[in-house]
Scaffold this motif. Structure first.
Motif, PDB file in Angstrom:
ATOM      1  N   GLU A 116      13.153 -27.850  45.652  1.00 50.68           N
ATOM      2  CA  GLU A 116      13.361 -29.128  46.103  1.00 50.68           C
ATOM      3  C   GLU A 116      14.792 -28.886  46.598  1.00 50.68           C
ATOM      4  OE1 GLU A 116      11.766 -31.195  47.476  1.00 50.68           O
ATOM      5  OE2 GLU A 116      10.374 -32.289  46.030  1.00 50.68           O
ATOM      6  N   ILE A 117      15.156 -29.167  47.885  1.00 49.90           N
ATOM      7  CA  ILE A 117      16.475 -28.892  48.428  1.00 49.90           C
ATOM      8  C   ILE A 117      16.807 -30.003  49.370  1.00 49.90           C
ATOM      9  CG2 ILE A 117      18.283 -27.404  49.214  1.00 49.90           C
ATOM     10  CD1 ILE A 117      16.730 -24.904  48.646  1.00 49.90           C
ATOM     11  N   PRO A 118      17.257 -31.041  49.005  1.00 52.30           N
ATOM     12  CA  PRO A 118      17.377 -32.184  50.135  1.00 52.30           C
ATOM     13  C   PRO A 118      18.288 -31.871  51.464  1.00 52.30           C
ATOM     14  CG  PRO A 118      17.782 -33.054  47.729  1.00 52.30           C
ATOM     15  CD  PRO A 118      17.831 -31.471  47.668  1.00 52.30           C
ATOM     16  N   ASP A 119      19.196 -30.883  51.042  1.00 52.31           N
ATOM     17  CA  ASP A 119      20.242 -30.661  52.025  1.00 52.31           C
ATOM     18  C   ASP A 119      20.176 -29.209  52.329  1.00 52.31           C
ATOM     19  OD1 ASP A 119      22.155 -30.653  54.067  1.00 52.31           O
ATOM     20  OD2 ASP A 119      24.001 -31.075  52.965  1.00 52.31           O
ATOM     21  N   LEU A 120      19.053 -28.801  52.925  1.00 55.37           N
ATOM     22  CA  LEU A 120      19.177 -27.252  53.248  1.00 55.37           C
ATOM     23  C   LEU A 120      19.918 -27.010  54.050  1.00 55.37           C
ATOM     24  CD1 LEU A 120      17.469 -24.553  52.462  1.00 55.37           C
ATOM     25  CD2 LEU A 120      15.888 -25.181  54.232  1.00 55.37           C
ATOM     26  N   GLU A 121      19.993 -27.673  55.153  1.00 51.00           N
ATOM     27  CA  GLU A 121      20.934 -27.486  56.556  1.00 51.00           C
ATOM     28  C   GLU A 121      22.180 -26.878  56.050  1.00 51.00           C
ATOM     29  OE1 GLU A 121      22.735 -29.484  60.440  1.00 51.00           O
ATOM     30  OE2 GLU A 121      21.352 -30.648  58.860  1.00 51.00           O
ATOM     31  N   HIS A 122      22.994 -27.350  54.893  1.00 55.20           N
ATOM     32  CA  HIS A 122      24.453 -27.337  54.701  1.00 55.20           C
ATOM     33  C   HIS A 122      24.353 -26.334  53.430  1.00 55.20           C
ATOM     34  CE1 HIS A 122      24.847 -30.792  56.702  1.00 55.20           C
ATOM     35  NE2 HIS A 122      26.009 -30.087  57.252  1.00 55.20           N
ATOM     36  N   GLN A 123      23.464 -25.604  52.900  1.00 62.20           N
ATOM     37  CA  GLN A 123      23.242 -24.737  51.750  1.00 62.20           C
ATOM     38  C   GLN A 123      23.801 -23.476  52.529  1.00 62.20           C
ATOM     39  OE1 GLN A 123      19.702 -22.464  50.644  1.00 62.20           O
ATOM     40  NE2 GLN A 123      19.901 -23.633  48.593  1.00 62.20           N
ATOM     41  N   GLU A 124      24.727 -22.574  51.754  1.00 59.05           N
ATOM     42  CA  GLU A 124      25.266 -21.374  51.971  1.00 59.05           C
ATOM     43  C   GLU A 124      24.854 -20.509  51.148  1.00 59.05           C
ATOM     44  OE1 GLU A 124      29.315 -21.896  51.943  1.00 59.05           O
ATOM     45  OE2 GLU A 124      29.594 -23.424  53.504  1.00 59.05           O
ATOM     46  N   LYS A 125      24.723 -20.500  49.767  1.00 54.71           N
ATOM     47  CA  LYS A 125      23.901 -19.707  48.829  1.00 54.71           C
ATOM     48  C   LYS A 125      22.546 -19.731  48.984  1.00 54.71           C
ATOM     49  CE  LYS A 125      28.144 -19.975  45.748  1.00 54.71           C
ATOM     50  NZ  LYS A 125      28.344 -20.287  44.512  1.00 54.71           N
ATOM     51  N   TYR A 126      21.891 -19.061  48.212  1.00 56.59           N
ATOM     52  CA  TYR A 126      20.434 -18.877  47.986  1.00 56.59           C
ATOM     53  C   TYR A 126      19.916 -19.447  46.698  1.00 56.59           C
ATOM     54  CZ  TYR A 126      20.607 -16.647  52.594  1.00 56.59           C
ATOM     55  OH  TYR A 126      20.675 -16.376  53.658  1.00 56.59           O
ATOM     56  N   PHE A 127      18.637 -19.892  46.478  1.00 53.48           N
ATOM     57  CA  PHE A 127      18.478 -20.306  45.313  1.00 53.48           C
ATOM     58  C   PHE A 127      17.699 -19.425  44.467  1.00 53.48           C
ATOM     59  CE2 PHE A 127      15.423 -22.717  42.452  1.00 53.48           C
ATOM     60  CZ  PHE A 127      16.531 -23.386  41.597  1.00 53.48           C
ATOM     61  N   HIS A 128      16.616 -18.894  44.909  1.00 57.18           N
ATOM     62  CA  HIS A 128      15.749 -17.854  44.318  1.00 57.18           C
ATOM     63  C   HIS A 128      16.129 -16.336  44.615  1.00 57.18           C
ATOM     64  CE1 HIS A 128      12.813 -20.571  42.260  1.00 57.18           C
ATOM     65  NE2 HIS A 128      12.420 -21.252  43.370  1.00 57.18           N
ATOM     66  N   SER A 129      15.720 -15.494  43.917  1.00 60.29           N
ATOM     67  CA  SER A 129      15.963 -14.056  44.243  1.00 60.29           C
ATOM     68  C   SER A 129      15.254 -12.957  43.462  1.00 60.29           C
ATOM     69  CB  SER A 129      17.431 -13.559  44.299  1.00 60.29           C
ATOM     70  OG  SER A 129      18.004 -13.875  42.870  1.00 60.29           O
ATOM     71  N   GLY A 130      14.913 -11.836  43.903  1.00 57.70           N
ATOM     72  CA  GLY A 130      14.450 -10.741  43.125  1.00 57.70           C
ATOM     73  C   GLY A 130      13.124 -11.119  43.147  1.00 57.70           C
ATOM     74  N   ILE A 131      12.118 -11.260  44.175  1.00 57.36           N
ATOM     75  CA  ILE A 131      10.512 -11.894  43.892  1.00 57.36           C
ATOM     76  C   ILE A 131       9.841 -10.555  44.610  1.00 57.36           C
ATOM     77  CG2 ILE A 131       8.855 -13.391  44.416  1.00 57.36           C
ATOM     78  CD1 ILE A 131      11.328 -15.570  44.807  1.00 57.36           C
ATOM     79  N   VAL A 132       9.065  -9.984  43.685  1.00 55.41           N
ATOM     80  CA  VAL A 132       8.173  -8.945  44.553  1.00 55.41           C
ATOM     81  C   VAL A 132       6.669  -9.503  43.964  1.00 55.41           C
ATOM     82  CG1 VAL A 132       7.262  -6.636  43.915  1.00 55.41           C
ATOM     83  CG2 VAL A 132       9.919  -7.088  43.778  1.00 55.41           C
ATOM     84  N   ILE A 133       5.819  -9.360  45.258  1.00 55.62           N
ATOM     85  CA  ILE A 133       4.427  -9.735  45.156  1.00 55.62           C
ATOM     86  C   ILE A 133       3.832  -8.500  45.743  1.00 55.62           C
ATOM     87  CG2 ILE A 133       2.815 -11.335  46.376  1.00 55.62           C
ATOM     88  CD1 ILE A 133       5.180 -13.185  46.899  1.00 55.62           C
ATOM     89  N   GLU A 134       2.883  -7.797  45.084  1.00 55.37           N
ATOM     90  CA  GLU A 134       2.343  -6.711  45.623  1.00 55.37           C
ATOM     91  C   GLU A 134       1.111  -6.240  44.849  1.00 55.37           C
ATOM     92  OE1 GLU A 134       5.194  -3.551  44.468  1.00 55.37           O
ATOM     93  OE2 GLU A 134       4.828  -3.894  42.244  1.00 55.37           O
ATOM     94  N   ASP A 135       0.325  -5.545  45.728  1.00 54.20           N
ATOM     95  CA  ASP A 135      -1.135  -5.118  45.096  1.00 54.20           C
ATOM     96  C   ASP A 135      -2.136  -6.175  44.603  1.00 54.20           C
ATOM     97  OD1 ASP A 135      -0.406  -2.159  45.483  1.00 54.20           O
ATOM     98  OD2 ASP A 135       0.703  -2.358  43.740  1.00 54.20           O
ATOM     99  N   ASN A 136      -1.980  -7.572  45.513  1.00 55.88           N
ATOM    100  CA  ASN A 136      -2.772  -8.512  45.087  1.00 55.88           C
ATOM    101  C   ASN A 136      -4.044  -8.464  46.109  1.00 55.88           C
ATOM    102  OD1 ASN A 136      -1.058 -10.006  42.903  1.00 55.88           O
ATOM    103  ND2 ASN A 136       0.249  -9.687  44.577  1.00 55.88           N
ATOM    104  N   GLU A 137      -5.150  -9.285  45.653  1.00 57.83           N
ATOM    105  CA  GLU A 137      -6.202  -9.448  46.613  1.00 57.83           C
ATOM    106  C   GLU A 137      -6.542 -10.884  46.808  1.00 57.83           C
ATOM    107  OE1 GLU A 137     -10.915  -8.021  47.329  1.00 57.83           O
ATOM    108  OE2 GLU A 137      -9.469  -7.064  45.621  1.00 57.83           O
ATOM    109  N   PHE A 138      -6.423 -11.294  47.991  1.00 59.66           N
ATOM    110  CA  PHE A 138      -6.622 -12.720  48.717  1.00 59.66           C
ATOM    111  C   PHE A 138      -7.869 -12.813  49.499  1.00 59.66           C
ATOM    112  CE2 PHE A 138      -2.146 -11.941  48.405  1.00 59.66           C
ATOM    113  CZ  PHE A 138      -1.377 -12.856  47.964  1.00 59.66           C
ATOM    114  N   GLU A 139      -8.742 -13.851  48.741  1.00 61.54           N
ATOM    115  CA  GLU A 139      -9.847 -14.163  49.733  1.00 61.54           C
ATOM    116  C   GLU A 139      -9.503 -15.849  50.056  1.00 61.54           C
ATOM    117  OE1 GLU A 139     -13.547 -13.759  47.908  1.00 61.54           O
ATOM    118  OE2 GLU A 139     -13.007 -11.781  46.790  1.00 61.54           O
ATOM    119  N   THR A 140      -9.579 -15.762  51.414  1.00 59.82           N
ATOM    120  CA  THR A 140      -9.077 -17.060  52.136  1.00 59.82           C
ATOM    121  C   THR A 140     -10.091 -17.689  53.098  1.00 59.82           C
ATOM    122  OG1 THR A 140      -7.252 -18.456  52.766  1.00 59.82           O
ATOM    123  CG2 THR A 140      -7.354 -16.209  53.429  1.00 59.82           C
ATOM    124  N   PHE A 141     -10.004 -18.827  53.477  1.00 58.22           N
ATOM    125  CA  PHE A 141     -10.732 -19.583  54.632  1.00 58.22           C
ATOM    126  C   PHE A 141      -9.596 -19.805  55.686  1.00 58.22           C
ATOM    127  CE2 PHE A 141     -10.066 -22.795  51.722  1.00 58.22           C
ATOM    128  CZ  PHE A 141      -9.550 -23.883  52.615  1.00 58.22           C
TER     129      PHE A 141
END
Length: 611
Positions: free
Chosen positions: A522-547
């Protein structure tokens, strides 16, 4: 009182120690609660007998002695009358006090409470099981349920959307009355009028597609007899005859299991079939292992369609390792797991080293937020940017209460001078980095629940692997962070999501449901954000079934990898999500999206939107 001592072979003892974090003893003294006059299947109030037995055992056991408390198999009924009374302030819950507690285990060390598959059935409003200020303890082999759940189940008989009239048949166990024109449901010591409901498909027990939280009116009701009522003001065409409704309030007075201020806790083979709050709430704990802890229905023949009023498991301000594996989480009214800390908000700068800071959310206060020696960092709540540096607490004490119990405001002194911008005018939050855990969430099944599958908000190593997310209705995995509404910390810095299967998430819209995996601080003022919040995220070798289309949404991330995933397209439901992109990124840098297999093809120019 009869007791016996079991001596374990060295190898067995070593394995036990690894599994339960017990001490160095080579034997355990066994206390059988049958020797204290506690018998199953009597339907009598077991609350005072359990309380007395635990008190007697505590007085008899020498300090440091490891023991096992055995509860003979069978059913035990607990009533608030003569139950242990405790004032507990429980994170992310309402705070009615005192609470009637069924099994209150406090200030223990090296105990194992073995229910031997006993069924613990509670009446009225109670907190079933608590473990506080204890070390190296194990709870195992029992189930928790309530005789009269506070969620009301009904089936749709007829639905006239033109007239706005619906006929409902209340489930056989529901007690109700109509006062004036209003329907009230009731139980032992409680009465209320439900204000919202969730709709389930009768055969699959999944949430009805695109129904979300169903608006309902129970203020113009007529009793038709035979447990059927006619209600006016309903015009929802999705509620076809046969649809099963779970009608509820938003109250959450107590979890099924409450853990607080413990070290090295194991919960094994426990089933929570209903609780009026979370299935499990743990706060200010160090090292927790869940093995086959489940929030679930009582099998295929269970006539109920719901489990807990809120999350299945919830961890607030914990540290060490949270290991959750082999669980079944189904039909609850919120997430399977939520791991986070709690932001305090700076209220006053006393001097360059001293602050007043407060809990902000109405359901999270009154417990220890930190201790002398803890390391904290500060964050700008409007942009969710961290201030440079970390700071150590020299002392902390409640400002508005004589004790931490019930406190909302703390006076915190630091060992070093604080930045000049740490003032209430700058809207600054405080995060305790010491009380953040590592997490392993593995080999679990999450299905047919409201809202989201799982939430993780911790800077420590997090692994989410080999889980089945089956019709979670909203986002399957959410990485959040919020210093403005829920005040749940914090940024993920090292998370791996791998070898999971996702089946038809996003059948409904709830908060933060922008894709199957939603990275949504939740970032009320994303426009003026200079740094980043999250980092180091790896999403791999997953299986998705979706409509539908959206698979990944991310906001304010530095370092995101999405690779080696397989996406199968099906026609289970018509696509309806507003997000038409496979991948939608807002303020994301250093993103790698490669070597994924999309059934029907993948066109980066159209399927990826970078804002």
């Amino acid at each position: 009182m009869k007791k016996q001592t079991i001596f374990l072979w060295p190898l067995v003892c070593c394995l036990f120690l690894l599994a339960s974090c017990a001490g160095k003893s080579t034997g355990k003294t066994v206390y059988n609660l049958a020797d204290y006059g506690i018998c199953p299947d009597t339907k009598e109030n077991i609350s005072p007998l359990i309380a007395k037995a635990i008190q007697d055992i505590r007085q008899e056991v020498p300090e440091g002695q490891e023991i096992t408390i055995l509860l003979p198999a069978g059913r035990y009924d607990f009533y608030p009358d003569q139950a242990t009374s405790r004032t507990y302030f429980v994170s992310n819950h309402d705070q009615p006090n005192p609470k009637a507690v069924g099994v209150a285990l406090e200030d223990m060390e090296g105990i194992t409470f073995d229910g031997q598959d006993a069924e613990l059935v509670f009446h009225g409003r109670m907190l079933p099981v608590s473990l506080l200020r204890s070390k190296n303890c194990t709870l195992k082999n029992f189930s928790i349920d309530f005789e009269q759940p506070h969620i009301t189940q009904a089936s749709v008989v007829t639905n006239d959307t033109k007239a706005g009239q619906i006929t409902l048949e209340l489930a056989p166990w529901v007690q109700y009355e109509i006062a004036g024109d209003t329907l009230y449901v009731k139980g032992e010591g409680w009465r209320h009028c439900p204000s919202s409901c969730i709709a389930f498909e009768p055969e699959t027990r999944r949430l009805v597609y695109n129904s979300s939280d169903v608006r309902m009116v129970l203020s113009k009701v007529k009793d038709l007899g035979g447990r059927k009522v006619l209600a006016e003001g309903w015009k929802n065409p999705l509620l076809v005859p046969g649809t099963v409704l779970a009608m509820r309030t938003w109250q959450r007075p107590a979890p099924g299991v409450f853990l607080s201020h413990n070290t090295n806790t194991v919960l094994k083979n426990i089933q929570v079939h209903y609780a009026e709050g979370m299935g499990l709430l743990a706060q200010v704990c160090d090292n927790i292992r869940l093995d086959s802890f489940s929030v679930c229905l009582k099998g295929k023949e269970d006539p109920r369609y719901f489990t807990t009023q809120a999350d299945a498991t919830h961890f607030s301000n914990c540290k060490g390792l949270i290991l959750s594996e082999n669980g079944l989480y189904e039909n609850m009214m919120d997430d399977a797991i939520n791991v986070h800390g709690v932001y305090l908000k700076v209220q006053q700068r006393i001097d360059e080293k001293t602050l007043l800071a407060s809990f902000e959310h109405a359901q999270s206060y009154g417990f220890d937020w930190g201790f002398a020696g803890d390391t904290v960092q500060f964050i700008r709540s409007k942009t969710m940017e961290l201030l440079d540096g970390t700071y150590q607490i020299a002392s902390i004490r409640p400002e508005d209460q004589n004790s931490v119990c019930g406190a909302k405001v703390f006076r915190i002194a630091f060992t070093q001078a604080l930045p000049a911008e740490v003032t209430p005018e700058q809207s600054i939050g405080v995060e305790n980095l010491t009380w953040t855990p590592e997490v392993v969430f593995a080999h679990n099944t999450i299905r047919h629940n409201r809202a989201r599958g799982s939430l993780f908000s911790t800077p420590k190593k997090t692994v989410v692997e080999n889980n089945l997310f089956d019709y979670t209705s909203g986002t399957a995995i959410l990485l959040c962070g919020d210093c403005n509404g829920w005040y749940e910390t914090g940024a993920c810095r090292d998370i791996v999501i791998r070898h999971n299967t996702f089946i038809n998430a996003l059948t409904n819209m709830f908060q933060f449901t922008n894709a199957v995996i939603s990275i949504y601080p939740e970032i009320p003022d994303l426009e003026h954000q200079e740094k980043y919040f999250h980092s180091g995220i790896v999403i791999e070798d997953n299986e998705f079934e979706t409509f539908d289309a959206p698979i990944l949404y991310a906001k304010s991330v530095d370092g995101l990898v999405f690779r080696h995933n397989t996406i199968h397209q099906n026609e289970a439901y018509p696509p309806f999500h507003w997000n038409k992109h496979r991948v939608l990124l807002e303020r994301v840098t250093n993103a790698t999206i490669e070597d994924n297999q999309f059934e029907g093809g993948f066109d980066p120019a159209n399927d990826i939107l970078q804002k």
